[in-house]
Enzyme design. Sequence first.
Site, PDB file in Angstrom:
ATOM      1  N   ARG A 219       0.811  -1.326  -0.063  1.00  0.00           N
ATOM      2  CA  ARG A 219       0.124  -0.054  -0.215  1.00  0.00           C
ATOM      3  C   ARG A 219       0.962   1.330   0.136  1.00  0.00           C
ATOM      4  NH1 ARG A 219      -5.515  -2.025   2.843  1.00  0.00           N
ATOM      5  NH2 ARG A 219      -5.478  -4.103   1.709  1.00  0.00           N
ATOM      6  N   GLU A 221       0.472   4.013   0.610  1.00  0.00           N
ATOM      7  CA  GLU A 221      -0.240   5.087   1.554  1.00  0.00           C
ATOM      8  C   GLU A 221       1.023   6.027   2.244  1.00  0.00           C
ATOM      9  OE1 GLU A 221      -2.133   2.401   4.063  1.00  0.00           O
ATOM     10  OE2 GLU A 221      -3.689   2.035   2.522  1.00  0.00           O
ATOM     11  N   ARG A 227       0.829   1.782  13.185  1.00  0.00           N
ATOM     12  CA  ARG A 227      -0.041   0.685  12.818  1.00  0.00           C
ATOM     13  C   ARG A 227      -0.146   0.586  11.169  1.00  0.00           C
ATOM     14  NH1 ARG A 227      -3.719   4.961  13.266  1.00  0.00           N
ATOM     15  NH2 ARG A 227      -5.776   4.706  11.904  1.00  0.00           N
ATOM     16  N   HIS A 228       0.612   1.136  10.553  1.00  0.00           N
ATOM     17  CA  HIS A 228       0.705   1.000   9.051  1.00  0.00           C
ATOM     18  C   HIS A 228       1.942   0.870   8.683  1.00  0.00           C
ATOM     19  CE1 HIS A 228      -3.113   3.516   9.256  1.00  0.00           C
ATOM     20  NE2 HIS A 228      -3.491   2.609   8.273  1.00  0.00           N
ATOM     21  N   GLU A 366      -8.336  -1.306  13.900  1.00  0.00           N
ATOM     22  CA  GLU A 366      -9.018  -2.315  13.109  1.00  0.00           C
ATOM     23  C   GLU A 366      -8.002  -3.506  13.067  1.00  0.00           C
ATOM     24  OE1 GLU A 366     -10.578  -0.992   9.287  1.00  0.00           O
ATOM     25  OE2 GLU A 366      -9.853  -2.804   8.192  1.00  0.00           O
ATOM     26  N   SER A 369     -11.154  -6.836   7.945  1.00  0.00           N
ATOM     27  CA  SER A 369     -12.502  -6.302   7.185  1.00  0.00           C
ATOM     28  C   SER A 369     -13.048  -7.376   6.655  1.00  0.00           C
ATOM     29  CB  SER A 369     -12.095  -5.267   6.515  1.00  0.00           C
ATOM     30  OG  SER A 369     -11.921  -3.932   7.034  1.00  0.00           O
ATOM     31  N   ARG A 417      -0.865  -6.654  12.762  1.00  0.00           N
ATOM     32  CA  ARG A 417      -1.953  -6.051  13.638  1.00  0.00           C
ATOM     33  C   ARG A 417      -2.501  -7.203  14.674  1.00  0.00           C
ATOM     34  NH1 ARG A 417      -5.353  -1.683  10.874  1.00  0.00           N
ATOM     35  NH2 ARG A 417      -3.878  -0.229   9.784  1.00  0.00           N
TER      36      ARG A 417
HETATM   37  P1  ATP Z   1      -7.060   1.084   8.100  1.00  0.00           P
HETATM   38  O1  ATP Z   1      -8.481   1.735   7.903  1.00  0.00           O
HETATM   39  O2  ATP Z   1      -6.766   0.585   9.497  1.00  0.00           O
HETATM   40  O3  ATP Z   1      -5.620   1.515   7.341  1.00  0.00           O
HETATM   41  P2  ATP Z   1      -7.931  -0.735   5.871  1.00  0.00           P
HETATM   42  O4  ATP Z   1      -9.420  -0.702   6.242  1.00  0.00           O
HETATM   43  O5  ATP Z   1      -7.331   0.180   4.621  1.00  0.00           O
HETATM   44  O6  ATP Z   1      -7.176  -0.467   7.098  1.00  0.00           O
HETATM   45  P3  ATP Z   1      -8.359  -3.024   4.785  1.00  0.00           P
HETATM   46  O7  ATP Z   1      -7.941  -2.831   3.191  1.00  0.00           O
HETATM   47  O8  ATP Z   1      -9.545  -3.594   5.016  1.00  0.00           O
HETATM   48  O9  ATP Z   1      -7.461  -2.166   5.665  1.00  0.00           O
HETATM   49  O10 ATP Z   1      -7.173  -4.611   5.098  1.00  0.00           O
HETATM   50  C1  ATP Z   1      -7.717  -5.752   5.904  1.00  0.00           C
HETATM   51  C2  ATP Z   1      -6.683  -5.641   6.931  1.00  0.00           C
HETATM   52  O11 ATP Z   1      -5.214  -5.870   6.586  1.00  0.00           O
HETATM   53  C3  ATP Z   1      -6.909  -4.340   7.821  1.00  0.00           C
HETATM   54  O12 ATP Z   1      -8.078  -4.648   8.684  1.00  0.00           O
HETATM   55  C4  ATP Z   1      -5.561  -4.451   8.454  1.00  0.00           C
HETATM   56  O13 ATP Z   1      -5.547  -5.455   9.500  1.00  0.00           O
HETATM   57  C5  ATP Z   1      -4.740  -4.990   7.425  1.00  0.00           C
HETATM   58  N1  ATP Z   1      -3.765  -3.843   6.696  1.00  0.00           N
HETATM   59  C6  ATP Z   1      -4.164  -3.100   5.696  1.00  0.00           C
HETATM   60  N2  ATP Z   1      -3.480  -2.314   5.398  1.00  0.00           N
HETATM   61  C7  ATP Z   1      -2.392  -2.221   6.300  1.00  0.00           C
HETATM   62  C8  ATP Z   1      -1.332  -1.342   6.474  1.00  0.00           C
HETATM   63  N3  ATP Z   1      -0.914  -0.476   5.746  1.00  0.00           N
HETATM   64  N4  ATP Z   1      -0.432  -1.855   7.475  1.00  0.00           N
HETATM   65  C9  ATP Z   1      -0.536  -3.027   7.991  1.00  0.00           C
HETATM   66  N5  ATP Z   1      -1.784  -3.651   8.252  1.00  0.00           N
HETATM   67  C10 ATP Z   1      -2.646  -3.146   7.142  1.00  0.00           C
HETATM   68 MN    MN Z   2     -10.692  -2.364   6.353  1.00  0.00          MN
END
Ligand code: ATP
Ligand code: MN
Length: 443
Positions: A219, A221, A227-228, A366, A369, A417
Amino acid sequence: MLMEKLRTHHTRDIEPEEMADKNVNLAGWVHEVRDLGGICFVVLRDREGMAQVTLVKKKVDADFFNKAKKLMRESVISVTGTVKPEEKAPNGYEVLPDDITVLNESCTPLPLDTTGKVEAEMDTCLDSRYVDLRKPRTSAIFKIRHEVLKAVRDNFTREGFIETTTPKVVATATEGGTSLFPITYFDREAFLNQSPQLFKQILMSGGLEKVFEIGPIFRAEEHDTRRHLNEATSIDMESSFSDHFDIMETLENTIVHAYSQVKENASQQLEYLGIDLEVPETPFKRLTYSEAIDIINQYGKEELEWGDDLSTLSEHTLGEHVYNETGAHHYFIIDWPTEIKPFYAMPYEDNPEISKTFDMMHTRLELSSGAQRIHYYDMLKNRIENQGLDPDSFDFYLDAFGYGMPPHAGWGLGCERLLMTMLGLENIREVVLFPRDRRRLSP
Ligand code: ATP
Ligand code: MN
């Protein structure tokens, strides 16, 4: 020297009473040297623990004693000696050495202190993971990570899932929203995949029925939070002939099995980390999104409207409220507005404003999902268009929906996480060997 002779036992495998006076070979690193004048202790550390090697000046050769005294910390050594029960020593024994061989000497000063007496900054630890990992506390985290992954695989296997691996180099942006890392693929542009979502759904059309994958997600981002990560490990599953409630159970089972296996198989490591692990109880509390909004508006510092995504602050308000009410860290938020969930989430037939979706939360963040997915071609294509995405670039995915796609549901769970919340660690980087974040690309 034959390699197998370097070590006959790990430090933890020695039974003090049973093996008293027996000859053993230990191999590992010099954790510490304590020179008390008439006696010198060399603490040898291997992956499993520590052993005390004791040299009494009056009883050993003077050269040997002086050589031991001068051993460099973190050098690799092999020790041949006799076991002697000693209550005050680690694991209840000491080794009286006949010989100590230096297999490879360490430079000095060390990039960080392996005894844990001097705390190092996170960046120093990550820059020198090879030394950081020698700290029992750090290696404990990765032993536990292994136990978690093993337990997750176990649980999927016993629930009838098969393990799959899908491409990480892809042609299209998966879900919109999140930014992707572009890469060069021969003469074309490609991307690192942000999730196995589309592929695991195609596998449902393929009739594999229940699949899981543990693999990297990327990602791009920009955020720099605790936590990311920009490269994370996702535990993903997809299950045919299931709805979102069915797979919420699989998720609960996965979490509980991971916790209980860690408790059972990594007690020593939990001790190093000072953790008394509590296995969560199922079923986890289920709040609807609407209830969550009410709680946030009643107890939080901000006002949210129905349809807003939950901010980090509101997640904290909610998590604390649920914890105070139930004493449990894990809970679900279900029935999200369709608009703020990805295009593949299935709306309720009788109320398409809300969707068959959930997030599984831990008090402060979180963890997962999931959703029942749309399995109808036309509906899915419409949703893709409505979200401003180009359906043509999804042909490879949409095609799979035209020839017998069963109803299905799935979730993604962040491995890091899960670990950081299990171990009560504040920074996600602690549970990754070589984290990739906004600033870190090496090692
Ligand atoms: P958040 O809103 O907390 O950034 P997200 O909703 O973008 O997460 P999802 O696309 O739903 O993330 O991804 C499913 C799961 O993968 C998340 O619940 C999280 O546990 C994990 N995850 C997603 N993006 C990341 C990240 N950048 N770093 C660590 N874990 C991640
Ligand atoms: Mn999510």
